[in-house]
Scaffold this active site. Structure first.
Site, mmCIF file in Angstrom:
data_model
loop_
_atom_site.group_PDB
_atom_site.id
_atom_site.type_symbol
_atom_site.label_atom_id
_atom_site.label_comp_id
_atom_site.label_asym_id
_atom_site.label_seq_id
_atom_site.Cartn_x
_atom_site.Cartn_y
_atom_site.Cartn_z
ATOM 1 N N ASN A 215 0.849 -1.189 0.000
ATOM 2 C CA ASN A 215 0.000 0.000 0.000
ATOM 3 C C ASN A 215 0.893 1.250 0.000
ATOM 4 O O ASN A 215 1.711 1.444 0.915
ATOM 5 C CB ASN A 215 -0.888 -0.043 1.256
ATOM 6 C CG ASN A 215 -1.817 1.149 1.362
ATOM 7 O OD1 ASN A 215 -1.402 2.287 1.147
ATOM 8 N ND2 ASN A 215 -3.066 0.900 1.709
ATOM 9 N N ARG B 183 4.593 18.369 0.405
ATOM 10 C CA ARG B 183 5.337 19.423 -0.278
ATOM 11 C C ARG B 183 4.718 19.554 -1.657
ATOM 12 O O ARG B 183 4.039 18.660 -2.128
ATOM 13 C CB ARG B 183 6.819 19.053 -0.433
ATOM 14 C CG ARG B 183 7.538 18.886 0.871
ATOM 15 C CD ARG B 183 7.852 20.257 1.454
ATOM 16 N NE ARG B 183 8.503 20.162 2.728
ATOM 17 C CZ ARG B 183 9.828 20.248 2.901
ATOM 18 N NH1 ARG B 183 10.621 20.376 1.858
ATOM 19 N NH2 ARG B 183 10.337 20.193 4.101
ATOM 20 N N HIS C 19 -5.398 3.730 -1.731
ATOM 21 C CA HIS C 19 -6.709 4.008 -1.140
ATOM 22 C C HIS C 19 -6.968 5.503 -1.288
ATOM 23 O O HIS C 19 -6.662 6.286 -0.378
ATOM 24 C CB HIS C 19 -6.671 3.586 0.330
ATOM 25 C CG HIS C 19 -7.983 3.657 1.042
ATOM 26 N ND1 HIS C 19 -8.322 2.774 2.040
ATOM 27 C CD2 HIS C 19 -9.037 4.497 0.920
ATOM 28 C CE1 HIS C 19 -9.541 3.068 2.491
ATOM 29 N NE2 HIS C 19 -9.971 4.130 1.842
ATOM 30 N N ARG D 283 -8.781 8.697 -0.880
ATOM 31 C CA ARG D 283 -9.926 9.183 -0.103
ATOM 32 C C ARG D 283 -10.474 10.427 -0.789
ATOM 33 O O ARG D 283 -9.800 11.022 -1.639
ATOM 34 C CB ARG D 283 -9.483 9.458 1.330
ATOM 35 C CG ARG D 283 -9.169 8.160 2.076
ATOM 36 C CD ARG D 283 -9.157 8.348 3.583
ATOM 37 N NE ARG D 283 -9.356 7.078 4.266
ATOM 38 C CZ ARG D 283 -8.399 6.164 4.470
ATOM 39 N NH1 ARG D 283 -7.179 6.398 4.027
ATOM 40 N NH2 ARG D 283 -8.663 5.041 5.086
ATOM 41 N N GLU E 158 -8.645 0.642 -3.268
ATOM 42 C CA GLU E 158 -9.622 0.462 -2.203
ATOM 43 C C GLU E 158 -10.234 1.802 -1.819
ATOM 44 O O GLU E 158 -9.615 2.857 -1.986
ATOM 45 C CB GLU E 158 -8.995 -0.236 -0.994
ATOM 46 C CG GLU E 158 -7.795 0.472 -0.432
ATOM 47 C CD GLU E 158 -7.100 -0.302 0.692
ATOM 48 O OE1 GLU E 158 -7.091 -1.542 0.666
ATOM 49 O OE2 GLU E 158 -6.569 0.369 1.587
ATOM 50 N N THR F 134 -8.434 6.706 9.230
ATOM 51 C CA THR F 134 -8.094 5.469 8.519
ATOM 52 C C THR F 134 -9.280 4.515 8.663
ATOM 53 O O THR F 134 -10.184 4.773 9.454
ATOM 54 C CB THR F 134 -6.791 4.852 9.078
ATOM 55 O OG1 THR F 134 -6.458 3.697 8.303
ATOM 56 C CG2 THR F 134 -6.926 4.456 10.536
ATOM 57 N N HIS G 79 -4.398 -4.175 7.558
ATOM 58 C CA HIS G 79 -4.439 -3.077 8.534
ATOM 59 C C HIS G 79 -3.581 -3.418 9.734
ATOM 60 O O HIS G 79 -3.830 -4.384 10.431
ATOM 61 C CB HIS G 79 -5.857 -2.701 8.986
ATOM 62 C CG HIS G 79 -6.011 -1.204 9.091
ATOM 63 N ND1 HIS G 79 -5.470 -0.479 10.116
ATOM 64 C CD2 HIS G 79 -6.589 -0.317 8.254
ATOM 65 C CE1 HIS G 79 -5.728 0.805 9.908
ATOM 66 N NE2 HIS G 79 -6.402 0.935 8.789
ATOM 67 N N GLY H 212 0.959 -1.107 4.375
ATOM 68 C CA GLY H 212 1.518 0.188 4.000
ATOM 69 C C GLY H 212 2.170 0.931 5.144
ATOM 70 O O GLY H 212 3.346 1.279 5.085
HETATM 71 N N1 PXP Z 1 -6.828 -2.303 4.137
HETATM 72 C C1 PXP Z 1 -7.571 -1.171 4.180
HETATM 73 C C2 PXP Z 1 -9.005 -1.262 3.816
HETATM 74 C C3 PXP Z 1 -6.998 0.056 4.528
HETATM 75 O O1 PXP Z 1 -7.742 1.160 4.576
HETATM 76 C C4 PXP Z 1 -5.631 0.105 4.825
HETATM 77 C C5 PXP Z 1 -4.985 1.428 5.170
HETATM 78 O O2 PXP Z 1 -5.093 2.293 4.068
HETATM 79 C C6 PXP Z 1 -4.892 -1.096 4.767
HETATM 80 C C7 PXP Z 1 -5.520 -2.279 4.434
HETATM 81 C C8 PXP Z 1 -3.425 -1.141 5.065
HETATM 82 O O3 PXP Z 1 -3.215 -0.841 6.414
HETATM 83 P P1 PXP Z 1 -1.760 -0.411 6.911
HETATM 84 O O4 PXP Z 1 -1.456 0.902 6.264
HETATM 85 O O5 PXP Z 1 -1.925 -0.321 8.402
HETATM 86 O O6 PXP Z 1 -0.808 -1.473 6.492
#
Ligand code: PXP
Length: 241
Positions: free
Chosen positions: A7, A18, A43, A45, A74, A104, A195, A217
């Site tokens: 991610n 920046r 992801h 937003r 996502e 998040t 996550h 990520g």
């Molecule tokens: N899955 C989803 C749905 C998320 O929103 C995120 C964070 O953007 C992740 C996975 C990855 O989580 P992390 O950044 O804690 O590795």
């Protein structure tokens, strides 16, 4: 073996802090794929504070040169998000029930409440050949409904697991996540997870072979400050088999 999708939202966050295109998202994605990662996740937003809608297009163009790799986009399925996903046609789209101002993602879908809204969205994405994943809490009872409304996969929200790692609650949490993963597989779904996964906790979750893909990520980026990006990506690949 579990696939690693890196991610890159935190790369987007650094860049956006920046005015310059530095670090460059596409270069980081290329470097990550060249190291052997299976995929890239972003992801976007609604405020585009990390990944932007333009990043979705740029990464899809890069992925054309990596026929065995996948792009996973996502996010919450509002009109702007869906328009981009339908235009870009990533390999996979993970639908997440987060509201626009959320820091998040912090919970999975409530399918009893949201199934009518999700069905047409899932159908539209699948009609374009996009694999659809629903972000879910690790509740075995909800997996059959995820399948019934058309999902191809679920992504198990792993913050609770990560919080329990290194505590006495770990065996109970592992059993819960593995139970939810098995229920999803029994329902005919595949299983992703993500996550708060990191180099310490990822292996125990994935070693049963139930998890097809993890997206990571935040911790990966922080670990890279210490160990270097390439070393960290390689370390994850080793742990995931
Ligand atoms: N899955 C989803 C749905 C998320 O929103 C995120 C964070 O953007 C992740 C996975 C990855 O989580 P992390 O950044 O804690 O590795």
């Amino acid at each position: 073996m579990t696939h690693l999708s890196v991610n890159l939202n935190k790369i987007g966050l650094l860049r956006n802090s920046r005015g310059r295109d530095y670090p460059n998202m596409v270069s980081m994605a290329k470097r990550t794929l060249d190291l052997g990662a299976f995929g890239i996740t972003i992801h976007p937003r609604p405020d585009q504070r990390h990944a932007t809608y333009q990043d979705c297009h740029d990464l899809k163009n890069l992925l054309k040169h990596y026929p065995n790799a996948e792009l996973n986009i996502e996010g919450f399925p509002d009109d702007a998000f869906l328009n981009v996903v339908l235009e870009v046609q990533p390999h996979q789209c993970t639908l997440v029930p987060d509201d626009p101002n959320q820091l998040t993602s912090d919970h999975g879908w409530n399918l009893s409440r949201d199934q009518d809204a999700l069905r047409p969205v899932i159908n539209k994405l699948k009609a374009q050949g996009i694999r659809v994943v629903l972000f879910m809490d690790p509740d075995a009872d909800n997996m059959a409904m995820a399948k019934e409304i058309g999902a191809d996969r679920v992504e198990l929200y792993t913050e609770a697991y990560a919080n329990a790692y290194d505590t006495d609650a770990l065996p109970e949490l592992l059993a819960q996540y593995h139970g939810a993963a098995q229920a999803a597989l029994d329902a005919g779904l595949e299983v992703n997870a993500g996550h708060d996964l990191d180099l310490q906790n990822v292996e125990a979750l994935c070693e049963t072979g139930l998890i097809k893909e993890v997206s990571i990520g935040h911790a990966l980026t922080i670990e890279a400050l210490d160990l270097g990006w390439d070393n960290v990506v390689k370390a994850y690949l080793e742990k995931l088999g």
